[in-house]
Design a protein around this motif. Structure first.
Motif, mmCIF file in Angstrom:
data_model
loop_
_atom_site.group_PDB
_atom_site.id
_atom_site.type_symbol
_atom_site.label_atom_id
_atom_site.label_comp_id
_atom_site.label_asym_id
_atom_site.label_seq_id
_atom_site.Cartn_x
_atom_site.Cartn_y
_atom_site.Cartn_z
ATOM 1 N N GLU A 77 60.253 62.203 63.727
ATOM 2 C CA GLU A 77 61.313 61.300 64.152
ATOM 3 C C GLU A 77 62.399 61.105 63.098
ATOM 4 O O GLU A 77 63.360 60.363 63.330
ATOM 5 N N SER A 181 60.823 63.868 69.834
ATOM 6 C CA SER A 181 60.820 64.933 68.827
ATOM 7 C C SER A 181 59.564 65.787 68.881
ATOM 8 O O SER A 181 59.490 66.818 68.224
ATOM 9 N N SER A 189 61.728 69.435 74.078
ATOM 10 C CA SER A 189 61.626 67.984 74.116
ATOM 11 C C SER A 189 61.470 67.520 75.556
ATOM 12 O O SER A 189 62.090 68.068 76.475
ATOM 13 N N VAL A 195 64.008 68.784 68.902
ATOM 14 C CA VAL A 195 62.552 68.735 68.833
ATOM 15 C C VAL A 195 62.071 69.500 67.612
ATOM 16 O O VAL A 195 62.711 70.451 67.163
ATOM 17 N N LYS A 196 60.962 69.053 67.015
ATOM 18 C CA LYS A 196 60.343 69.756 65.900
ATOM 19 C C LYS A 196 59.404 70.845 66.445
ATOM 20 O O LYS A 196 58.695 70.629 67.426
#
Length: 245
Positions: A77, A181, A189, A195-196
């Motif tokens: 985040e 995330s 996402s 997004v990770k």
């Protein structure tokens, strides 16, 4: 150039021989570990006591597995901030709350997005109200935020998988509707936001969990060394001794 290379090679061999012989200490550069990620004075490494049990004030005991997940959510985040507690003050867009007395409930506009998310786990105001109604936390301090995040994990029926100690694609997908995330199984996402990648989350999680388990084990060893003294021997009457038990 060839002569310099030969001299350098000879030098390295001589150094290696000296180390093996013990005349020079072997110095190994430490590889990056969670020790560099978890400041000793931050909540990023704070765990519940080994004998802690859930209570009304602390409904969720914080184990290494749960803390590793909390840290990973912060990392995803954008509130990790090197593991420092300042991450609990972050609002959407990167600004800091002046107070942790309550959720700021303030909409911030950044680029194409607008949000009132705040705190280490980027709680939306309506989500934080749900947390307060459900587990009765007070204020918006770090402890309340940790407990609130664990409640949301349980609400997504993901606490059991979290406690297993493995960050799987299924687990991240279960939490994707809660934290934008986190990637879905498709790697995107849930809300169409940045997004990770799962691989980055898994790497961060694994390093954290390893270090947190080490911290837990050290604490257990310290407690084990503090052996309770043997009970005092009463030399008085049986009635007098009974009153001292």
């Amino acid at each position: 150039m060839l002569l310099m290379a030969i001299r350098a090679l000879i030098g390295r061999k001589s150094l290696a021989a000296a180390v093996i012989a013990g005349s020079l200490p072997l110095v190994v550069s430490p590889s990056p570990t969670a020790a560099t990620l978890l400041p000793s004075d931050s909540r990023a490494q704070l765990l519940s006591e080994p004998d802690a049990v859930p209570s009304r004030a602390i409904p969720y005991v914080i184990t290494p597995e749960r803390r590793a997940m909390l840290n990973t959510i912060r990392f995803a985040e954008g509130t990790w901030k090197g593991g420092l507690d300042v991450g609990y003050r972050v609002m959407f867009g990167g600004g800091l709350m002046p107070s942790l007395d309550r959720h700021p409930n303030r909409v911030i506009y950044r680029s194409r997005y607008a949000s009132a998310a705040a705190g280490a786990y980027q709680f939306m105001p309506f989500t934080w109200n749900l947390v307060k109604r459900s587990i009765g936390v007070r204020g918006f301090g770090p402890e309340a935020q940790d407990q609130g995040a664990l409640f949301l994990i349980q609400r997504r029926k993901a606490l059991g998988l979290t406690d297993s100690g493995t960050l799987t694609p299924v687990l991240t997908a279960m939490l994707a509707p809660e934290w934008a995330s986190f990637p879905t199984l498709a790697g995107r996402s849930f809300y169409g936001q940045p997004v990770k990648k799962y691989s980055r989350l898994r790497s961060f999680y694994d390093v954290n969990l390893h270090e947190l388990r080490r911290i837990r084990d050290e604490k257990r060893q310290q407690l084990a060394l503090n052996v309770a003294p043997p009970p005092a021997i009463c030399t008085g009457s049986r009635i007098a001794c009974a009153t001292q038990l």
